[in-house]
Enzyme design. Structure first.
Site, mmCIF file in Angstrom:
data_model
loop_
_atom_site.group_PDB
_atom_site.id
_atom_site.type_symbol
_atom_site.label_atom_id
_atom_site.label_comp_id
_atom_site.label_asym_id
_atom_site.label_seq_id
_atom_site.Cartn_x
_atom_site.Cartn_y
_atom_site.Cartn_z
ATOM 1 N N TRP A 135 19.335 19.838 -4.953
ATOM 2 C CA TRP A 135 18.074 19.178 -4.606
ATOM 3 C C TRP A 135 18.332 17.676 -4.452
ATOM 4 O O TRP A 135 18.958 17.065 -5.318
ATOM 5 C CB TRP A 135 17.051 19.447 -5.715
ATOM 6 C CG TRP A 135 15.737 18.770 -5.509
ATOM 7 C CD1 TRP A 135 15.023 18.708 -4.350
ATOM 8 C CD2 TRP A 135 14.979 18.059 -6.488
ATOM 9 N NE1 TRP A 135 13.856 18.014 -4.544
ATOM 10 C CE2 TRP A 135 13.806 17.595 -5.853
ATOM 11 C CE3 TRP A 135 15.174 17.763 -7.833
ATOM 12 C CZ2 TRP A 135 12.833 16.859 -6.512
ATOM 13 C CZ3 TRP A 135 14.219 17.040 -8.503
ATOM 14 C CH2 TRP A 135 13.060 16.593 -7.837
ATOM 15 N N ASP A 216 17.641 23.224 -14.671
ATOM 16 C CA ASP A 216 16.403 22.717 -14.063
ATOM 17 C C ASP A 216 15.569 23.907 -13.571
ATOM 18 O O ASP A 216 15.956 24.591 -12.624
ATOM 19 C CB ASP A 216 16.777 21.785 -12.893
ATOM 20 C CG ASP A 216 15.544 21.214 -12.202
ATOM 21 O OD1 ASP A 216 14.442 21.280 -12.787
ATOM 22 O OD2 ASP A 216 15.688 20.699 -11.072
ATOM 23 N N LYS A 251 4.871 24.014 -9.127
ATOM 24 C CA LYS A 251 4.751 25.113 -8.161
ATOM 25 C C LYS A 251 4.054 26.319 -8.775
ATOM 26 O O LYS A 251 3.182 26.911 -8.147
ATOM 27 C CB LYS A 251 6.118 25.541 -7.636
ATOM 28 C CG LYS A 251 7.169 24.445 -7.582
ATOM 29 C CD LYS A 251 6.995 23.498 -6.433
ATOM 30 C CE LYS A 251 7.931 22.314 -6.611
ATOM 31 N NZ LYS A 251 8.082 21.467 -5.496
#
Ligand code: LMR
Length: 400
Positions: A135, A216, A251
């Protein structure tokens, strides 16, 4: 007294926009009706909207009706948030395990990653190894804390498959002063999660070499379900004396702008865990003092009320199913064009993202000539594809 003719910010240079966040603005500014947004990772319903989840709306209603004060929340967490989230992450662990784990509320997954990075820096960590690609914001978040980040490729973009040999060799070189940053389920940007063989190999190396694993977790519930998606985290928690986890509710609770996250640390003993907690609170205090309460209060309300919890799980499961269907839809549409089986790998992957084998130049052409917005790496957010636009997308891809 004479006026100075030089000031602090005179020579400040203007930085380019953040590559991911800048995409949303560029998309909004594009007047073309047929434009397609495959940029920033937000969930979208089949009609292209990102609604507030039902349980979130109801939790907000209950909170507004009962909340009596806006005084500061405790530095660790708004009441109930960390305890409930901890159970979601680790499952029903025995009390002896739980006492060696702490959690601290953080402003989003980014806030949690940064707190973790600062804790590593305080401890004098030498380097953070991460698989490439990762990311885009992982690197600045780690480097901002003064850590040295090393990237080792683990993925073949052309074939859409993992090639972990060199990555595992790099992991083997890590020692007790180093950290390995991994993704929980739904790798960003590739959608390619670690195989169980690779996870076993990494766990074995971490036990032998003593490096810290930092996982993560930003898409919990989007791969299979809330239990299966935590399999690797729980396997590592059971097998390692120390572990760090960043968690984002952006999310899976759809709380993006409410900045709702947490950092969890597992230590060898309760003393180690409490020491880590004291540092995390101290780092937060020296930065933003304490995180915003609203999102975390919503999550706590949802997780502690049986009706809201069930409704949230149901809606999340529907959302995850929607994204899985987009993968199948894209592969079928690609097969109708000259792309043939070139995107078949997408159906094997997890979460919102896949990495399409296009160059930076092709990404620019897709944007300029076809109004298709995706990250420069070729990452697409599958949620932006619909029955109505998927044909247009694969034809544009075939054309470039
Ligand atoms: C993404 O990767 O698109 C999201 O996590 C949003 C962000 O902060 O970059």
């Amino acid at each position: 007294m004479e006026k100075s003719d030089a000031f602090m910010f005179d020579n400040l240079d203007t930085l380019p926009e953040d590559p991911l966040l800048g995409l949303t603005q560029a998309y909004r500014n594009d007047p073309r009706e047929e434009k397609i947004d495959l940029g920033v990772g937000v969930f979208k319903t089949p009609d292209g909207t990102t609604p507030i989840m039902r349980a979130v709306k109801e939790a907000e209603r209950r909170l507004t009706a009962t909340q009596q004060t806006k005084v500061y929340a405790p530095p660790v967490s708004v009441p109930g948030y960390i305890d409930h989230l901890s159970a979601l992450v680790f499952g029903d662990a025995p009390a002896s395990d739980a006492s060696c784990r702490i959690g601290v509320q953080a402003p989003g997954g980014c806030g949690a990653l940064r707190l973790g990075a600062e804790l590593l820096a305080r401890r004098g960590a030498q380097r953070v190894l991460v698989g490439a690609p990762t990311w885009a914001n992982h690197i600045p978040l780690m480097e901002a804390a003064g850590l040295r980040v090393e990237q080792e490729p683990f993925y073949n973009k052309a074939s859409g498959t993992q090639e972990t040999g060199d990555f595992l060799t790099a992991v083997e070189q890590l020692g007790p002063e180093d950290c390995l940053l991994l993704h929980g389920a739904c790798h960003n940007p590739t959608g390619a999660d670690l195989s169980s063989d690779d996870a076993n190999a990494i766990l074995d190396l971490a036990q032998r070499r003593g490096f810290l694993v930092f996982i993560d977790v930003a898409y919990h519930g989007f791969a299979q379900d809330l239990e299966a998606d935590m399999a690797m985290v729980r396997q590592f928690a059971a097998g390692l004396p120390e572990l760090m986890i960043s968690y984002s509710c952006s999310k899976n609770f759809g709380l993006y702008r409410e900045r709702t996250g947490a950092i969890f640390v597992q230590g060898q003993s309760e003393r180690v865990a409490m020491a880590a907690q004291s540092h995390l609170i101290n780092i937060a205090r020296g930065s933003y003092s304490m995180p915003p309460a609203h999102g975390a209060s919503i999550v706590a309300e949802i997780l502690q009320a049986d009706d809201l919890r069930k409704d949230w799980r149901d809606e999340l499961s529907t959302m995850a199913q929607t994204v899985r269907e987009k993968r199948v839809m894209l592969v079928a549409a690609a097969r109708e064009t000259a792309l043939g089986e070139a995107l078949d790998f997408v159906a094997q992957q997890n979460g919102m993202f896949s990495l399409i084998p296009v160059s930076k130049e092709q990404v620019s052409v897709l944007r300029e000539d076809f109004g298709i917005y995706m990250a420069g790496s070729g990452r697409i957010n599958l949620c932006g594809l619909t029955e109505a636009n998927v044909g247009q997308f694969v034809q544009a891809l075939a054309a470039v």
